[in-house]
Design a protein around this motif. Structure first.
Motif, PDB file in Angstrom:
ATOM      1  N   HIS A  28       0.834  -1.209   0.000  1.00 45.22           N
ATOM      2  CA  HIS A  28       0.000   0.000   0.000  1.00 45.22           C
ATOM      3  C   HIS A  28       0.862   1.250   0.000  1.00 45.22           C
ATOM      4  O   HIS A  28       0.499   2.263  -0.600  1.00 45.22           O
ATOM      5  CB  HIS A  28      -0.959  -0.005   1.182  1.00 45.22           C
TER       6      HIS A  28
ATOM      7  N   ARG B  61     -20.158  -9.265  -8.348  1.00 44.90           N
ATOM      8  CA  ARG B  61     -19.030  -8.340  -8.269  1.00 44.90           C
ATOM      9  C   ARG B  61     -19.009  -7.580  -6.943  1.00 44.90           C
ATOM     10  O   ARG B  61     -18.044  -6.886  -6.660  1.00 44.90           O
ATOM     11  CB  ARG B  61     -19.062  -7.361  -9.449  1.00 44.90           C
ATOM     12  N   ASN B  64     -16.524  -9.606  -4.117  1.00 46.53           N
ATOM     13  CA  ASN B  64     -15.101  -9.300  -3.944  1.00 46.53           C
ATOM     14  C   ASN B  64     -14.839  -7.805  -4.149  1.00 46.53           C
ATOM     15  O   ASN B  64     -13.727  -7.393  -4.426  1.00 46.53           O
ATOM     16  CB  ASN B  64     -14.226 -10.127  -4.885  1.00 46.53           C
ATOM     17  N   MET B  66     -15.451  -5.801  -6.491  1.00 45.84           N
ATOM     18  CA  MET B  66     -15.014  -5.323  -7.797  1.00 45.84           C
ATOM     19  C   MET B  66     -15.753  -4.046  -8.180  1.00 45.84           C
ATOM     20  O   MET B  66     -15.290  -3.265  -9.005  1.00 45.84           O
ATOM     21  CB  MET B  66     -15.256  -6.387  -8.890  1.00 45.84           C
ATOM     22  N   ASP B  68     -16.034  -1.561  -6.536  1.00 46.64           N
ATOM     23  CA  ASP B  68     -15.279  -0.394  -6.090  1.00 46.64           C
ATOM     24  C   ASP B  68     -14.600   0.309  -7.266  1.00 46.64           C
ATOM     25  O   ASP B  68     -14.333   1.508  -7.220  1.00 46.64           O
ATOM     26  CB  ASP B  68     -14.175  -0.809  -5.105  1.00 46.64           C
ATOM     27  N   THR B  69     -14.277  -0.473  -8.307  1.00 48.60           N
ATOM     28  CA  THR B  69     -13.539   0.122  -9.416  1.00 48.60           C
ATOM     29  C   THR B  69     -14.455   0.897 -10.360  1.00 48.60           C
ATOM     30  O   THR B  69     -13.972   1.545 -11.279  1.00 48.60           O
ATOM     31  CB  THR B  69     -12.805  -0.956 -10.235  1.00 48.60           C
ATOM     32  N   VAL B  70     -15.759   0.806 -10.142  1.00 48.37           N
ATOM     33  CA  VAL B  70     -16.680   1.590 -10.973  1.00 48.37           C
ATOM     34  C   VAL B  70     -17.024   2.863 -10.211  1.00 48.37           C
ATOM     35  O   VAL B  70     -17.526   2.805  -9.089  1.00 48.37           O
ATOM     36  CB  VAL B  70     -17.961   0.784 -11.274  1.00 48.37           C
ATOM     37  N   ASP B  71     -16.707   3.994 -10.827  1.00 45.72           N
ATOM     38  CA  ASP B  71     -16.840   5.271 -10.121  1.00 45.72           C
ATOM     39  C   ASP B  71     -18.235   5.508  -9.569  1.00 45.72           C
ATOM     40  O   ASP B  71     -18.408   6.016  -8.475  1.00 45.72           O
ATOM     41  CB  ASP B  71     -16.501   6.427 -11.081  1.00 45.72           C
ATOM     42  N   THR B  72     -19.252   5.129 -10.363  1.00 48.09           N
ATOM     43  CA  THR B  72     -20.607   5.531 -10.014  1.00 48.09           C
ATOM     44  C   THR B  72     -21.306   4.519  -9.111  1.00 48.09           C
ATOM     45  O   THR B  72     -22.420   4.766  -8.670  1.00 48.09           O
ATOM     46  CB  THR B  72     -21.447   5.700 -11.286  1.00 48.09           C
ATOM     47  N   ASP B  92      -9.520  -4.407   3.913  1.00 50.55           N
ATOM     48  CA  ASP B  92      -8.708  -4.005   2.777  1.00 50.55           C
ATOM     49  C   ASP B  92      -9.149  -4.798   1.547  1.00 50.55           C
ATOM     50  O   ASP B  92      -9.038  -6.017   1.530  1.00 50.55           O
ATOM     51  CB  ASP B  92      -7.245  -4.315   3.110  1.00 50.55           C
ATOM     52  N   VAL B  94      -7.843  -5.261  -1.205  1.00 47.61           N
ATOM     53  CA  VAL B  94      -6.749  -6.023  -1.800  1.00 47.61           C
ATOM     54  C   VAL B  94      -6.636  -7.385  -1.131  1.00 47.61           C
ATOM     55  O   VAL B  94      -6.553  -8.423  -1.771  1.00 47.61           O
ATOM     56  CB  VAL B  94      -5.437  -5.220  -1.683  1.00 47.61           C
ATOM     57  N   ARG B  97      -9.683  -9.595  -1.949  1.00 41.48           N
ATOM     58  CA  ARG B  97      -9.685 -10.213  -3.270  1.00 41.48           C
ATOM     59  C   ARG B  97      -8.680 -11.352  -3.365  1.00 41.48           C
ATOM     60  O   ARG B  97      -8.811 -12.236  -4.197  1.00 41.48           O
ATOM     61  CB  ARG B  97      -9.384  -9.157  -4.331  1.00 41.48           C
TER      62      ARG B  97
ATOM     63  N   ARG C 259     -13.114  11.529 -11.242  1.00 45.31           N
ATOM     64  CA  ARG C 259     -13.562  11.981 -12.542  1.00 45.31           C
ATOM     65  C   ARG C 259     -13.606  13.504 -12.642  1.00 45.31           C
ATOM     66  O   ARG C 259     -13.315  14.089 -13.680  1.00 45.31           O
ATOM     67  CB  ARG C 259     -14.939  11.402 -12.848  1.00 45.31           C
ATOM     68  N   ARG C 336     -10.615  -3.539 -20.542  1.00 48.99           N
ATOM     69  CA  ARG C 336     -10.976  -3.493 -19.143  1.00 48.99           C
ATOM     70  C   ARG C 336     -10.817  -4.859 -18.475  1.00 48.99           C
ATOM     71  O   ARG C 336     -10.533  -4.956 -17.292  1.00 48.99           O
ATOM     72  CB  ARG C 336     -12.441  -3.048 -19.045  1.00 48.99           C
ATOM     73  N   ILE C 343      -7.072  -6.833 -10.766  1.00 49.45           N
ATOM     74  CA  ILE C 343      -7.661  -6.358  -9.518  1.00 49.45           C
ATOM     75  C   ILE C 343      -8.330  -7.506  -8.775  1.00 49.45           C
ATOM     76  O   ILE C 343      -8.228  -7.631  -7.552  1.00 49.45           O
ATOM     77  CB  ILE C 343      -8.654  -5.209  -9.802  1.00 49.45           C
ATOM     78  N   ALA C 344      -8.994  -8.408  -9.507  1.00 49.60           N
ATOM     79  CA  ALA C 344      -9.673  -9.527  -8.873  1.00 49.60           C
ATOM     80  C   ALA C 344      -8.690 -10.479  -8.209  1.00 49.60           C
ATOM     81  O   ALA C 344      -9.050 -11.229  -7.319  1.00 49.60           O
ATOM     82  CB  ALA C 344     -10.515 -10.279  -9.905  1.00 49.60           C
ATOM     83  N   LEU C 345      -7.423 -10.445  -8.661  1.00 47.76           N
ATOM     84  CA  LEU C 345      -6.426 -11.291  -8.013  1.00 47.76           C
ATOM     85  C   LEU C 345      -5.913 -10.658  -6.729  1.00 47.76           C
ATOM     86  O   LEU C 345      -5.085 -11.232  -6.047  1.00 47.76           O
ATOM     87  CB  LEU C 345      -5.243 -11.509  -8.940  1.00 47.76           C
ATOM     88  N   GLY C 346      -6.371  -9.426  -6.457  1.00 46.82           N
ATOM     89  CA  GLY C 346      -5.895  -8.757  -5.265  1.00 46.82           C
ATOM     90  C   GLY C 346      -4.704  -7.868  -5.528  1.00 46.82           C
ATOM     91  O   GLY C 346      -3.973  -7.524  -4.604  1.00 46.82           O
ATOM     92  N   ALA C 347      -4.487  -7.488  -6.783  1.00 37.02           N
ATOM     93  CA  ALA C 347      -3.401  -6.546  -7.066  1.00 37.02           C
ATOM     94  C   ALA C 347      -3.838  -5.141  -6.662  1.00 37.02           C
ATOM     95  O   ALA C 347      -5.007  -4.782  -6.816  1.00 37.02           O
ATOM     96  CB  ALA C 347      -3.056  -6.567  -8.546  1.00 37.02           C
ATOM     97  N   ARG C 349      -3.773  -0.972  -7.134  1.00 39.47           N
ATOM     98  CA  ARG C 349      -3.860  -0.212  -8.375  1.00 39.47           C
ATOM     99  C   ARG C 349      -2.488  -0.008  -9.005  1.00 39.47           C
ATOM    100  O   ARG C 349      -2.318  -0.071 -10.209  1.00 39.47           O
ATOM    101  CB  ARG C 349      -4.503   1.143  -8.114  1.00 39.47           C
TER     102      ARG C 349
END
Lengths: 430, 265, 456
Positions: A28, B61, B64, B66, B68-72, B92, B94, B97, C259, C336, C343-347, C349
């Motif tokens: 992190h 989604r 796990n 996922m 979170d990665t969509v802004d809206t 966390d 990370v 996941r 954004r 994408r 990301i799904a593997l826990g990586a 950003r």
């Protein structure tokens, strides 16, 4: 097929182990590091933009005002013959007026005192008298620019505490100026001359009129040539061209042309337009021609994108009612694509307005003290004028260069604002 | 921090692994999931079925994070794994996941070698102490995904060079390599041919002995073949949830019946 | 005069439109069945008049200059030209006198020639109007004769339009041919005076050759290596600064920024790309170079007044938005699904960007960096104002170096004579610049296109 991964791992790799937690914290931190680096890079870029603009604004703002001095000038018939007022000794008249203003000054100081006034003072006076010969024999009040060194003094750019020998103005000069100031003769009005005068060797008289008109003519020629040619080429390539080798070559050629260094276009203009065709050096017409060739690829690419954005259903609908292919394109597709085309064209013209190197090569850095009357007269353009002024040693030209840049940036902002307005106002989403 | 120690004693075969209560999901102003409550069992294959846009993938989604990665996207309510709400502040994503693996609709191997694809998860999470252990993890994961025999001689060739079915199994191996406790599969067979599909389905059957597997599928035959539990989603709501056999033979809700008999969808 | 000529041809074309349309309508009213609508008959006349007359006007404007020059030169008193080594300069002087710019007191024969030139120009203007009027009238007559019931006016007009459009697209090709031809033509003349090997491998660049034979000056030397080296040093400085800053900005905007921040930050960044290069040049001499000198003095490092570092770093500012927007596009073009997979593997950003997205986007980013290199090599104003004029064989960025573009402009600024190696050397440099940048551009565009296809 049976030996699936085991969840029971050595203690130092288990999810809850300290080692894992430490690793996660490290990861992190790395993420934060990258984020901060990115933010730092952006900040650096913004900082540079900020410093650039601040330098220009703080340096250029001064040039928008010009120190003037108001003098009472007795015009004697001895100096100016009422029969031929244009041929009068106005330099002498001014000198007399200075003598009257500084009655105590010794004769050997007179030359230096006259230096307070701009060289233009005698011509301002002459124009007044020629227009109204009645003034001969009277005392006329004139307001004329001071010369650059005194303009700098008035704007606080002279360090009066410094050693006298390192300054262009000695203490006596400064005292004389302060006396005028105390008499209320010094004013600092808006510097209209910056827009109404053409170039001059004297900073206090130099203006952008010639450069602005030269740039206008060049852009006009550029637009008149590149707009129709660009649209014609784009329509052909997008709507009519057969998919074959020749179309491919044209396509690749246009993309590469867009990336050719601008100075090469200048060489082309010099060799072809000036040397082979014998066109006028320094003429905005030739500048416009060169800029048109540079802008052409931009307009073609923008127009093709705009044409591509018009959905095929429009074409099919028009073809379906029996219109010819050309009627469809010119009657339906082109009008719908027009906002996009205009936006691209204005952006291309804005680029052309800022382009300097090719104009230098065709001589648009000439020293011309009058604004061009036609596109075929010698002239400068805004960017080349900036280049000339940036090269001039006088202090006053530094501020004027910044001011000229602000004017140029103002035009660019205006053009881009129009482009953005067009895009927002007329853009359709299909 | 979210506790990952599972109690060693008395783990029943049918423990509740994931429990969701009052879950609402919004994409901007649009609500994609409303009032969802479900409990998903450990060491079980649970199938999510329902017509397109019913929210089944959206909910998957969420498990796990996922979304979170969509802004809206905005998730409300509670989703707990082993009793720990994964939307708690202290969790966390990370780490979450790493524990909740996911396989996507389209095979998405990284443009790297097969070995690097599989070892990527263990590498970032630091699951191997040395090269030998990493080799072992990769081999185990590839064997687990029934791919080892096909690729063992070309581990250092790009993963993108495999066939579609192989790519998907590579992605499963990649997910399995981090030793997750839950495996989420979002229509894993929709891009595969029938032979590859049956291989993956066989694999799911194997995986069930280790994880809780949640699979979103369009194919009701597939749901019937691979799952023990089935949840039917319609218009963002969970309509019916129960044993797969019951759902397909004695649906309680008329909408479920309409869907499985092919009248809506 | 030119304006009048355009007015004549435009009104003739409009008259043709009205006339033929009326004639066609009259035919229809007379009971005939027209093949094409009346407006197409009008359009046909309009195009038939407009196109040739317009082309004739343009050709006249382009060619009158050289004819007038030739006539003026041939009218000079005998012996004036024979004595001069450089007729070009004389012509330039006469031209500026005719243009109203008189410096000092020119010889009377020059004033006379300037008068003659001015009167030739006036004559040429009137002649142009007369020729255009005659041509338009003839074309009007021809087009009017063609109005018959079965004349396929629409097809005829569309053929003309199609021909026009093809000509337009060929102009882009002609421009390239023109560039290549003019550069090669003048370069060949240069290489007749200076051997190619000396140009390519010489290590001294001192082009200040005497323009007139009687001038005493050092002999010119035309070895391009130090100039080329200087270009590379400045380009290197610019790229080394711009690439990391541009990439990191793109990564931040693409991955970390909200954004709203992105919507504000991207246009501001693009402002940097819209600023004319002459402004950057001024910024370099006014702010950056003095700042570098001050730092150098503070650290006790000797810094030349026109350092490669100052020019390069200002060029870097110009390139940052260019690289950033290319990298942004390349990162966004990565599907994408790859991002989701990581990301799904826990990586985290940053791991997703560095391990997955970045490697996948490298080809696209490389294309952008190459285009930036080509821009840096071809950039003129920043280096002209901020870099040096003297060619040195050095790779020290704190030293003053010169570039290809600087030399092109300084060799050609002011009066030019197309028969001295000094002038022609600029074209040889231009040819070199063109070839180098063209090569890089083709490579870059190919990489970018390949990359786009990969993820389409």
């Amino acid at each position: 097929m049976t030996d699936l991964p085991d969840n029971g791992r050595a203690s130092d790799t288990a999810w809850s182990s300290d080692a894992f937690k430490n690793r996660l914290a490290r990861r992190h931190r790395k993420e934060l590091g990258l984020k901060l680096l990115g933010l730092g890079a952006l900040t650096l870029a913004f900082l540079m933009l900020g410093i650039l603009l601040w330098t220009l604004i703080s340096g250029g703002a001064q040039a928008f005002r010009q120190t003037h001095v108001t003098l009472d000038v007795p015009i004697s018939a001895q100096m100016v013959d009422p029969a031929d007022p244009a041929a009068g000794n106005y330099r002498g008249v001014i000198a007399e007026a200075m003598q009257a203003t500084f009655p105590d000054a010794p004769q050997e100081r007179m030359r230096a005192l006259s230096g307070i006034l701009s060289n233009a003072a005698q011509f301002v006076l002459r124009d007044r008298v020629v227009a109204d010969p009645e003034l001969i024999g009277q005392v006329v009040q004139i307001r004329v620019p001071t010369s650059d060194t005194y303009d700098q003094l008035n704007k606080g750019n002279v360090n009066e505490a410094s050693d006298e020998s390192t300054r262009r103005l000695n203490d006596e000069d400064i005292r004389a100026f302060r006396q005028l100031e105390a008499e209320g003769r010094i004013t600092l009005p808006f510097n209209w001359a910056l827009f109404t005068n053409a170039d001059s060797r004297f900073p206090e008289l130099a203006g952008l009129r010639g450069a602005i008109i030269g740039s206008f003519y060049a852009l006009l020629v550029c637009f008149l040539i590149s707009f129709p040619l660009g649209i014609g080429a784009a329509i052909y390539l997008e709507e009519f061209a057969p998919k074959n080798k020749i179309s491919d070559i044209i396509e690749v050629n246009i993309n590469n042309l867009a990336a050719v260094p601008s100075v090469v276009f200048g060489l082309l203009g010099l060799a072809v337009f000036l040397n082979w065709f014998g066109m006028q050096r320094s003429a905005p017409f030739v500048g416009g021609l060169v800029l048109a060739l540079m802008t052409l690829p931009t307009i073609i690419i923008a127009t093709r994108a705009a044409l591509k954005a018009v959905p095929p259903s429009i074409r099919e609908a028009a073809l379906g009612v029996g219109a010819s292919k050309q009627q469809v394109v010119f009657g339906h597709v082109l009008p719908l694509a027009m906002p996009g085309i205009l936006t691209g064209t204005i952006i291309g013209l804005a680029q052309a307005l800022g382009e300097t190197a090719p104009l230098l090569l065709i001589g648009m850095n000439a020293f011309v003290t009058s604004a061009p009357g036609t596109p075929f007269d010698a002239s400068t353009a805004l960017p080349t004028q900036i280049f000339i002024w940036a090269d001039s040693p006088e202090r006053g030209f530094v501020a004027r260069t910044s001011a000229a840049i602000l004017v140029l940036l103002g035009f660019l902002v205006l053009m881009n604002a129009i482009a953005i307005f067009l895009r927002n106002r007329f853009e359709r989403r299909w | 921090m979210y506790d990952t120690n599972r109690p060693e004693a008395a783990v029943g075969q049918q423990d509740i692994k994931i429990s969701a209560s009052d879950v609402q999901v919004f994409y901007g102003p649009k609500q994609a999931i409303k009032d969802l409550n479900v409990e998903i069992l450990d060491k079980t294959v649970t199938a999510f079925i329902g017509p397109s846009g019913c929210g089944k993938s959206t909910f998957l989604r969420c498990i796990n994070r996922m979304n979170d990665t969509v802004d809206t996207a905005r998730v409300e309510g509670r989703i707990a794994i082993d009793g720990q709400n994964i939307y708690d502040r202290g969790v966390d994503p990370v780490q979450l996941r790493a524990k909740v693996g996911m396989v996507f609709q389209k095979p998405n191997p990284f443009p790297k070698s097969i070995y690097d694809n599989v070892s990527y998860g263990p590498k970032i999470h630091g699951l191997a102490r040395d090269k030998a252990q990493m080799d072992e993890i990769v081999e185990t994961a590839l064997r687990g995904a029934a791919l080892w025999n096909e690729v063992k001689d070309r581990l250092h060739e790009p993963g993108t060079g495999l066939s579609g079915g192989q790519q998907q199994r590579l992605c499963i191996a990649r997910a399995v390599a981090t030793a997750p406790e839950v495996l989420l599969m979002d229509e894993p067979c929709s891009a595969l041919d029938p032979i590859a599909t049956s291989q993956v389905e066989e694999l799911i059957e194997q995986l069930r002995t280790r994880f809780s597997v949640v699979i979103v599928t369009h194919s009701m035959q597939q749901a019937a073949r691979v799952s023990q539990k089935t949840a039917f989603f319609h218009l963002g709501s969970l309509v019916e949830y129960g044993d797969t056999n019951d759902i397909f033979t004695r649906p309680r809700d008329s909408r479920t019946e309409a869907y499985i008999s092919g009248r809506i969808g | 005069m030119t304006g009048l000529a355009f007015a004549v041809l435009l009104s003739a074309a409009l008259a043709g439109y009205a006339m033929n349309r009326r004639a066609a309508l009259a035919l229809r009213n007379g009971g005939e069945r027209l093949h094409s609508l009346g407006s197409f008959h009008g359009l046909y006349a309009l195009l038939l008049v407009l196109v040739p007359a317009f082309v004739a006007t343009i050709l006249w404007i382009m060619l009158e200059g050289s004819v007038i020059n030739a006539l003026t030169l041939s009218g000079l008193p005998d012996g004036v030209l024979a004595g001069a080594t450089n007729p070009q300069l004389i012509l330039t002087e006469i031209q500026s006198i005719a243009g109203g710019r008189i410096f000092g007191t020119p010889d009377p024969w020059k004033l006379e020639a300037a008068d003659r030139m001015a009167s030739l120009r006036a004559t040429s203007g009137w002649l142009l109007v007369a020729v255009i009027a005659a041509l338009s009238a003839a074309l009007l007559y021809v087009s009017r004769r063609q109005v018959t019931a079965d004349f396929r006016a629409r097809q005829a007009a569309e053929r003309i339009v199609m021909g026009l459009m093809i000509t337009c697209s060929l102009i882009a090709v002609f421009v390239t041919i023109g560039i290549v031809f003019s550069l090669v033509f003048e370069s060949v003349r240069f290489f007749q005076m200076v051997p190619l090997t000396e140009f390519l491998f010489g290590t001294r660049w001192e082009p200040q050759m005497p323009i007139r034979a009687d001038q005493v000056a050092a002999e010119g030397a035309f070895g391009v290596l130090p100039v080329f080296l200087g270009t590379l040093v400045i380009t290197f400085v610019a790229i080394v600064i711009a690439v990391p800053v541009g990439l990191l900005s793109a990564i931040y905007l693409n991955e970390f920024a909200s954004r709203r921040f992105r919507a504000v930050a991207k246009p501001i960044l693009e402002l940097l790309a819209g600023i004319p290069t002459v402004v950057y040049g001024f910024f370099a001499i006014l702010t950056v170079a003095p700042a570098l000198r001050a730092w150098g003095a503070a650290l006790g490092i000797p810094v030349a007044p026109n350092t490669a570092l100052a020019a390069g770093s200002v060029m870097a500012i110009m390139l940052i938005p260019f690289i950033s927007s290319f990298a942004d596009d390349a990162l966004s073009a990565v599907p994408r699904s790859l991002r989701d997979g990581a990301i799904a593997l826990g990586a985290t950003r940053s791991e997703t960007v560095l391990n997955v997205l970045f490697p996948a986007a490298i080809p696209g980013i490389m294309g952008g960096v190459l285009l930036a290199v080509s821009r840096a090599i071809g950039e003129t104003m920043i280096v002209l104002m901020a870099a040096g004029l003297i060619a040195k064989m050095t790779i020290n960025p704190l030293d003053s170096v010169t570039t290809i573009t600087v030399q092109i402009v300084t060799l050609l600024i002011g009066d030019t004579a197309f028969d001295s190696p000094k002038t022609l050397a600029a074209f040889a440099l231009g040819l070199m610049l063109f070839i180098v940048t063209l090569f890089i551009n083709i490579l870059a565009l190919r990489i970018v296109r390949k990359y786009r296809e990969q993820y389409d």
